[in-house]
Design an enzyme around this catalytic site. Structure first.
Site, PDB file in Angstrom:
ATOM      1  CG  HIS A  25      -1.688   1.211   1.455  1.00 21.87           C
ATOM      2  ND1 HIS A  25      -1.409   2.305   2.221  1.00 21.87           N
ATOM      3  CD2 HIS A  25      -2.932   1.773   0.772  1.00 21.87           C
ATOM      4  CE1 HIS A  25      -2.217   3.247   2.293  1.00 21.87           C
ATOM      5  NE2 HIS A  25      -3.125   2.888   1.439  1.00 21.87           N
ATOM      6  CD  GLU A  31      -2.400   2.387  -3.874  1.00 22.35           C
ATOM      7  OE1 GLU A  31      -3.238   3.784  -3.813  1.00 22.35           O
ATOM      8  OE2 GLU A  31      -3.079   1.529  -3.208  1.00 22.35           O
ATOM      9  CG  HIS A  32      -0.327   6.208  -0.449  1.00 21.39           C
ATOM     10  ND1 HIS A  32      -0.770   7.012   0.119  1.00 21.39           N
ATOM     11  CD2 HIS A  32      -1.198   5.055  -0.595  1.00 21.39           C
ATOM     12  CE1 HIS A  32      -1.965   6.684   0.502  1.00 21.39           C
ATOM     13  NE2 HIS A  32      -2.425   5.782   0.195  1.00 21.39           N
ATOM     14  CD  GLU A  40      -4.612   5.957   3.497  1.00 21.01           C
ATOM     15  OE1 GLU A  40      -4.905   4.745   3.247  1.00 21.01           O
ATOM     16  OE2 GLU A  40      -3.985   6.721   2.937  1.00 21.01           O
TER      17      GLU A  40
END
Length: 430
Positions: A69, A72-73, A145
């Site tokens: 993840h 991906e960012h 987040e």
């Protein structure tokens, strides 16, 4: 290699083109005379891929939770400090990305300038840039987040269920990881994971819209470089048949209790068998628990379930489970009603008439997925990464028999391997 091949399924009047590009990337184009084109560029890499090595290497590498993840960012950040969204802006591309347990996918939709938008997609996903400074900055952003999702009731009830069902498997852990785990991520770890999993031989590009395979090939030829062919080995912990815990309960700011109920299923090892089992289970779920089922109508009328009651069969990262979700005044009554329905079906079975009716309804719903360029592109990639073909699924549904579905039911709908996750409202203080 580099030849365009046409595949047609005349029974559903659909077709797609395949191109095994010289770079190593497999490209699929599903032509549709729609105004919006949709493209997904994905890699077989998700949050569950924590322990891996390349064939020929001696040692396994285990990375912190949340790297897929995090990566991906970071891929949206360019070396000059701009982000990929700004590159799409002049061409009207609507871009996004997501990470699951098994995949990372970058996507865009557009109504014009398709070639330019595709060039942006292929360019930034194949151009990594990580530094100590930008990694530290991202750790703060993703840390916030993670904290936000911890307080999200729908997210929390789902991951609490996975923690209840699974003892060791990495799906127990939030896809984004934890604040502690992402603090361990370094540029070196990101480059190692990128070079392993973002190899074009481990990726695929699926496009649906008013686009030709020749168009796509021309952009790929201009942007992509040949990737080394390498075999990735993945290691998952042994997972017992039993659930970890039968129940997890939490309290958050909700007006009505939320629930997720799951049944742990042993997945089929063979891709074709997984496809058959998914079709049979989806039909069974509609027949037993769908909006027109006796279970749904009776329990909705009695106020035990609400219109938010949902059901699904999920197969992911070496595991599978049957899921029920919703909001209810008394989630335990829902759980009891589901168990009662399953036990009743074990005693009485299913009639050929109700099975064929449910199969017909589900077959029609399956065909409706071909109407949307977004649904087609996403589903095509999902089937592909699981070793299947989206275009074969309607036929698999049509060929599913009551005998086979009953076999799946008796094996997989095992209440002794079930668990419940509940989110209750926070108790008000006097």
């Amino acid at each position: 290699m580099n030849e365009i091949k046409l595949t047609e399924n005349r029974s559903i009047n659909e077709k797609f083109y395949t191109l095994h590009h010289e770079s190593g990337l497999d490209i699929y184009v599903i032509p549709k005379k729609h105004s919006t084109a949709f493209a997904v560029f994905g890699t077989r890499y998700g949050s569950a891929d924590r322990t891996f090595k390349l064939a020929g290497e001696n040692d396994w590498l285990t990375v912190p939770d949340g790297v897929a993840h995090f990566l991906e960012h970071k891929m949206f950040e360019n070396e000059d400090g701009t982000d990929a969204f700004s590159l799409y802006a002049p061409f009207g591309g609507n871009a996004n990305a997501f990470t699951s347990f098994t995949t990372t996918v970058y996507l865009f939709s557009c109504t014009e300038h398709f070639d330019e938008n595709l060039r942006v997609l292929l360019s930034f996903v194949t151009s990594p840039h990580f530094t100590e400074e930008t990694v530290r900055k991202e750790q703060g952003i993703i840390g916030e987040e993670i904290k936000m999702y911890i307080d999200n009731p729908s997210w929390r009830v789902y991951f609490n269920l996975l923690r209840a069902l699974y003892v060791h498997h990495p799906v127990r852990v939030d896809i984004a990881g934890t604040v502690e785990s992402i603090a361990q991520i370094t540029p070196e770890i990101l480059y190692r994971c990128y070079n392993t999993f973002y190899n074009l031989h481990n990726m695929a590009l699926c496009i649906c819209g008013d686009v030709t395979p020749e168009q796509v090939k021309a952009v790929a030829d201009a942007v992509l470089k040949k990737a080394p062919d390498q075999e990735i080995l993945r290691q998952y912990p042994d997972e017992p048949d039993e659930v970890c815990r039968p129940r997890i309960e939490d309290r958050l700011e909700v007006s009505r209790p939320l629930f997720n109920i799951g049944i742990k299923v042993t997945p089929a090892a063979d891709a074709a068998e997984r496809l058959r089992r998914a079709a049979a289970t989806d039909i069974l779920m509609d027949m037993m628990f769908g909006p027109s089922s006796e279970f749904y109508l009776k329990n909705y009328e009695n106020g035990i379930i609400s219109g938010k009651f949902g059901k699904s069969f999920e197969s992911m990262a070496d595991i599978a489970c049957i899921l029920f979700s919703g909001a209810a005044d008394d989630p335990d009554k829902v759980y009891a009603a589901i168990r009662e329905e399953i036990e009743k079906r074990r005693r009485e079975g299913f009639t050929e008439e109700e099975f064929n009716r449910a199969k017909k309804v589900f077959y029609t719903a399956t065909l409706s997925h071909f109407d949307s360029t977004e649904d087609v592109a996403n589903s095509f990639l999902s089937f592909l990464f699981d070793g299947g073909n989206m275009f074969d699924y309607p036929t698999t549904v049509a060929e599913t028999t009551l005998e086979y579905a009953t076999e799946c039911f008796r094996r997989d709908f095992d209440i002794s391997r079930s668990a419940i996750s509940v989110i209750l409202p926070i108790e008000k203080q006097d």
